[in-house]
Design an enzyme around this catalytic site. Structure first.
Site, PDB file in Angstrom:
ATOM      1  N   ASP A  45      21.401  61.912  60.317  1.00  0.00           N
ATOM      2  CA  ASP A  45      21.899  60.598  60.747  1.00  0.00           C
ATOM      3  C   ASP A  45      21.470  59.531  59.744  1.00  0.00           C
ATOM      4  OD1 ASP A  45      22.965  58.810  63.102  1.00  0.00           O
ATOM      5  OD2 ASP A  45      21.121  57.864  62.393  1.00  0.00           O
ATOM      6  N   TYR A  50      20.971  51.765  55.766  1.00  0.00           N
ATOM      7  CA  TYR A  50      19.671  52.385  55.461  1.00  0.00           C
ATOM      8  C   TYR A  50      19.453  52.527  53.955  1.00  0.00           C
ATOM      9  CZ  TYR A  50      19.948  53.974  60.365  1.00  0.00           C
ATOM     10  OH  TYR A  50      20.083  54.045  61.728  1.00  0.00           O
ATOM     11  N   LYS A  75      27.270  55.047  59.209  1.00  0.00           N
ATOM     12  CA  LYS A  75      27.702  53.909  60.036  1.00  0.00           C
ATOM     13  C   LYS A  75      28.141  52.755  59.163  1.00  0.00           C
ATOM     14  CE  LYS A  75      23.783  55.291  62.931  1.00  0.00           C
ATOM     15  NZ  LYS A  75      22.687  55.630  62.030  1.00  0.00           N
ATOM     16  N   HIS A 108      28.007  50.290  63.556  1.00  0.00           N
ATOM     17  CA  HIS A 108      26.554  50.247  63.740  1.00  0.00           C
ATOM     18  C   HIS A 108      26.138  49.345  64.909  1.00  0.00           C
ATOM     19  CE1 HIS A 108      22.688  50.947  61.207  1.00  0.00           C
ATOM     20  NE2 HIS A 108      22.403  50.946  62.494  1.00  0.00           N
TER      21      HIS A 108
HETATM   22  P1  NDP Z   1      11.634  57.803  66.217  1.00  0.00           P
HETATM   23  O1  NDP Z   1      11.493  57.547  67.663  1.00  0.00           O
HETATM   24  O2  NDP Z   1      12.410  58.965  65.739  1.00  0.00           O
HETATM   25  O3  NDP Z   1      10.157  57.870  65.644  1.00  0.00           O
HETATM   26  C1  NDP Z   1       9.871  58.005  64.289  1.00  0.00           C
HETATM   27  C2  NDP Z   1       8.377  57.777  64.091  1.00  0.00           C
HETATM   28  O4  NDP Z   1       7.645  58.743  64.847  1.00  0.00           O
HETATM   29  C3  NDP Z   1       7.954  57.906  62.669  1.00  0.00           C
HETATM   30  O5  NDP Z   1       6.887  56.989  62.449  1.00  0.00           O
HETATM   31  C4  NDP Z   1       7.442  59.343  62.571  1.00  0.00           C
HETATM   32  O6  NDP Z   1       6.454  59.427  61.565  1.00  0.00           O
HETATM   33  C5  NDP Z   1       6.860  59.556  63.969  1.00  0.00           C
HETATM   34  N1  NDP Z   1       6.998  60.934  64.429  1.00  0.00           N
HETATM   35  C6  NDP Z   1       8.046  61.778  64.226  1.00  0.00           C
HETATM   36  N2  NDP Z   1       7.829  62.966  64.814  1.00  0.00           N
HETATM   37  C7  NDP Z   1       6.628  62.884  65.426  1.00  0.00           C
HETATM   38  C8  NDP Z   1       5.862  63.795  66.183  1.00  0.00           C
HETATM   39  N3  NDP Z   1       6.282  65.037  66.425  1.00  0.00           N
HETATM   40  N4  NDP Z   1       4.641  63.388  66.628  1.00  0.00           N
HETATM   41  C9  NDP Z   1       4.194  62.148  66.368  1.00  0.00           C
HETATM   42  N5  NDP Z   1       4.871  61.223  65.648  1.00  0.00           N
HETATM   43  C10 NDP Z   1       6.090  61.582  65.180  1.00  0.00           C
HETATM   44  O7  NDP Z   1      12.162  56.431  65.570  1.00  0.00           O
HETATM   45  P2  NDP Z   1      13.335  55.950  64.615  1.00  0.00           P
HETATM   46  O8  NDP Z   1      13.432  54.488  64.843  1.00  0.00           O
HETATM   47  O9  NDP Z   1      13.164  56.428  63.234  1.00  0.00           O
HETATM   48  O10 NDP Z   1      14.652  56.600  65.230  1.00  0.00           O
HETATM   49  C11 NDP Z   1      15.190  57.843  64.819  1.00  0.00           C
HETATM   50  C12 NDP Z   1      16.497  57.660  64.071  1.00  0.00           C
HETATM   51  O11 NDP Z   1      17.451  56.977  64.875  1.00  0.00           O
HETATM   52  C13 NDP Z   1      16.392  56.778  62.821  1.00  0.00           C
HETATM   53  O12 NDP Z   1      15.757  57.418  61.752  1.00  0.00           O
HETATM   54  C14 NDP Z   1      17.845  56.461  62.600  1.00  0.00           C
HETATM   55  O13 NDP Z   1      18.499  57.562  61.986  1.00  0.00           O
HETATM   56  C15 NDP Z   1      18.339  56.252  64.031  1.00  0.00           C
HETATM   57  N6  NDP Z   1      18.320  54.824  64.440  1.00  0.00           N
HETATM   58  C16 NDP Z   1      19.518  54.216  64.715  1.00  0.00           C
HETATM   59  C17 NDP Z   1      19.571  52.900  65.086  1.00  0.00           C
HETATM   60  C18 NDP Z   1      20.887  52.265  65.371  1.00  0.00           C
HETATM   61  O14 NDP Z   1      20.954  51.036  65.486  1.00  0.00           O
HETATM   62  N7  NDP Z   1      21.964  53.032  65.497  1.00  0.00           N
HETATM   63  C19 NDP Z   1      18.359  52.077  65.199  1.00  0.00           C
HETATM   64  C20 NDP Z   1      17.148  52.806  64.945  1.00  0.00           C
HETATM   65  C21 NDP Z   1      17.144  54.132  64.592  1.00  0.00           C
HETATM   66  P3  NDP Z   1       6.490  60.556  60.389  1.00  0.00           P
HETATM   67  O15 NDP Z   1       7.705  60.340  59.558  1.00  0.00           O
HETATM   68  O16 NDP Z   1       5.235  60.261  59.651  1.00  0.00           O
HETATM   69  O17 NDP Z   1       6.472  61.893  61.088  1.00  0.00           O
END
Ligand code: NDP
Length: 275
Positions: A45, A50, A75, A108
């Protein structure tokens, strides 16, 4: 393609879990994506906003998996909304990704007075078979109603913030009624749920982590999910959710954690030129 897929109303299959690649620090995502693909992920995604579509394309091209076996979502950014500007933005996304089609193209964010024109452009791209499915993101019921009053084609998917503290029952019911697949962004609430006592208790029972329980709850509540991680252990951990099942009671227990709590807006200081 993995057997763990949801089916959109037009018959296109989307993996229940994909890798989210938004990150505020603008770290390079290429190696994380390649590692994820090597370890079973078949869905990525991204978004024009981004600023990493080029990295996504590079990772897919350098992987050992064929393009048609990977599901790519991108998006159209807010600044590109409108009919002609969306068509131009789409071509730019294709160029950056070095691909000749997108699996799922989303608006988006809803923008009053613009999203309908944007949607008309998405319909055209769909009819021209440049995208396999079209949908929206961050659309509430009123946005969907307005769009569907004028649309030829209903959105196939709505990607929204969804996690145990924001369970969106009304929106989910509405989307279900209209055969719109739901997808969860920030499913892990950006790591803020890890110390939650009830989630820890359920995780302990299944010998899983809190993140795995939450992601499993996503798919058992019919949400496609796209956790982000660029860490090798967590990329593997997040994908390991197909070897256990939550009971109906546990699923309900997690729904009860809802507080209608949205995450604060992200820090976009690294992204000024894109949004
Ligand atoms: P998430 O809820 O996926 O959380 C990501 C965070 O959690 C990172 O800091 C990651 O750190 C940490 N993490 C990941 N796996 C674990 C685990 N198993 N245990 C503990 N910590 C963990 O947040 P996002 O906001 O990144 O959302 C996911 C995706 O959704 C985005 O990357 C994007 O693609 C999409 N998105 C879409 C939006 C929209 O408007 N359409 C808005 C926001 C997000 P680390 O990398 O260090 O593991």
């Amino acid at each position: 393609m993995s057997t763990n897929e949801a089916i959109l109303y037009n018959g296109v299959k989307i993996p229940w879990i994909g890798l989210g690649v938004w990150n505020e620090a603008r770290e390079d995502a290429t190696e994380a994506i390649k590692f994820a693909i090597k370890n079973g992920y078949r869905s990525i995604d991204t978004a024009s906003a981004y600023a990493n579509e080029e990295q996504v394309g590079k990772a897919v091209q350098e992987s050992e998996i064929k393009r048609e076996d990977i599901f790519i979502t991108t998006k159209v950014a807010n600044s590109d909304q409108g009919y002609e500007s969306t068509l131009t933005a789409f071509e730019k996304s294709l160029q950056l990704l070095k691909m000749d089609y997108i699996d799922l193209y989303l608006i988006h964010w809803p923008i009053e007075g613009k999203s309908l024109e944007t949607w008309k452009a998405l319909e055209r791209l769909y009819k021209e078979k440049k995208v396999r499915a079209i949908g929206v993101s961050n659309f509430e019921i009123n946005h969907l109603e307005e769009l569907m009053n004028q649309a030829d084609i209903k959105p196939m998917l709505n990607q929204v913030e969804y996690h145990p503290k924001l369970t969106r029952l009304e929106l989910k019911e509405y989307c279900l009624k209209h055969s719109i697949q739901m997808e969860a962004w920030s499913p892990l609430m950006k790591g803020q749920l890890n110390e939650h006592e009830i989630l820890k208790k359920i995780a302990h029972k299944h010998k899983k982590s809190v993140a795995q329980v939450v992601l499993r709850w996503d798919i058992q509540s019919n949400f496609v999910t796209i956790p982000k991680s660029f860490n090798k252990n967590r990329i593997i951990e997040n994908f390991s959710i197909f070897d256990f099942e939550l009971t109906d009671q546990e699923v309900e227990e997690i729904f009860l954690l809802n507080q209608d709590e949205h995450l604060p807006p992200p820090d976009l200081s690294n992204f000024k030129e894109y949004l």
